[in-house]
Design an enzyme around this catalytic site. Sequence first.
Site, PDB file in Angstrom:
ATOM      1  N   ASN A   1     -10.856   0.477   1.532  1.00 55.18           N
ATOM      2  CA  ASN A   1      -9.394   0.568   1.497  1.00 55.18           C
ATOM      3  C   ASN A   1      -8.932   0.281   0.068  1.00 55.18           C
ATOM      4  OD1 ASN A   1      -6.645   0.172   1.659  1.00 55.18           O
ATOM      5  ND2 ASN A   1      -6.738  -1.470   3.176  1.00 55.18           N
TER       6      ASN A   1
ATOM      7  N   CYS B   1       0.803  -1.223   0.000  1.00 57.24           N
ATOM      8  CA  CYS B   1       0.000   0.000   0.000  1.00 57.24           C
ATOM      9  C   CYS B   1       0.837   1.275   0.000  1.00 57.24           C
ATOM     10  CB  CYS B   1      -0.953  -0.003   1.191  1.00 57.24           C
ATOM     11  SG  CYS B   1      -2.213  -1.300   1.071  1.00 57.24           S
TER      12      CYS B   1
ATOM     13  N   HIS C   1      -3.127   6.685   5.072  1.00 56.08           N
ATOM     14  CA  HIS C   1      -3.651   5.451   4.485  1.00 56.08           C
ATOM     15  C   HIS C   1      -4.666   4.844   5.453  1.00 56.08           C
ATOM     16  CE1 HIS C   1      -4.138   1.823   2.291  1.00 56.08           C
ATOM     17  NE2 HIS C   1      -3.684   1.082   3.278  1.00 56.08           N
TER      18      HIS C   1
END
Length: 327
Positions: A283, A111, A253
């Site tokens: 997400n 990520c 994030h």
Amino acid sequence: MRARITGVAAYLPERTVTSAEAEASVGPYRPHPTIIERMTGIRRRHVMRDDQQASDLAVEAAAKLLADAGAEPELLIFGSASQDLIEPATAHIVAAKLGLDCPVFDVKNACNSFLNAMQVADALIRTGQYRRVLVCSGETPSRATRWEVRDRAQFVDAFAGYTLSDGGAAMLLEAAPDGGLFEFAFDAVSAAWQVGTLPGGGSMHPRDPEHSYFSGDGRRLKDAFLGKGPELWLDALDRHGLTWEDFAVVLVHQVTLPYLEILRAVLGIPADRLVVTLPEHGNIASASMPLQLATAVAEGRLSPGDKVAFVGLAGGVSLGAAFAEWS
């Protein structure tokens, strides 16, 4: 010479799946009703069409951005946890679909892939190798979510997959004498790499379908992030004599709302600086922070000279920070 962010765009597939619909898709084990939304704060996530690939999601975002920019990039970097194929680099497929003729390569770090791609683009611009770099991402985690679940233990192991959403993002970075990106900081807790994995497709498990789903331990991931992350992010602030109040927006994030609140409280980030996209969009892996930035721009939350912070969290475990001046 610095790298200035001159544009950002995001693309979200039209189809959405609510958390209730996600729970109803799990079987033969049946999770407790409402558990996904209660544990994560996610109401819905985006799911791409069957005929779309990671490259298509990146192309949707990049095409909008390049149409507004009116100029082609000298380099394309595809920074994503997802990919179309093992070979070649997905950046080639993105460039071909966009009709671009420039050097390309992929950057992959879960990520933090997009954030690391920004770091590489910044370094190449600062050293004078390129003046205009397109960074893009196409995240397709819906295809690695486990729906056939035999028991509670397997549901817990697969739970991270029910937070994930598909989407694309793109950012244009251009050389400028001032402003732009002025801080990057990264660290890792690599001993914890097994805490969250998507095992299939590599040399360990090249063809085993059973290893084609996300597997993870959310509690251990949270502990790894909180163990080393705060020092990294607060040290980055100290190097510039800044506090979170000096930033117009702080892009974090987002994995779950409870964890976002824990991290916000630990770091002392004012709640009004966050751009919370998780409940309606899930997400979106490495596309999460550029989506937040595009959302902040659309909402009129940024003016020239405002500061923007990126707070990156990723499997591996990887931690990252970036600061920029908006123009």
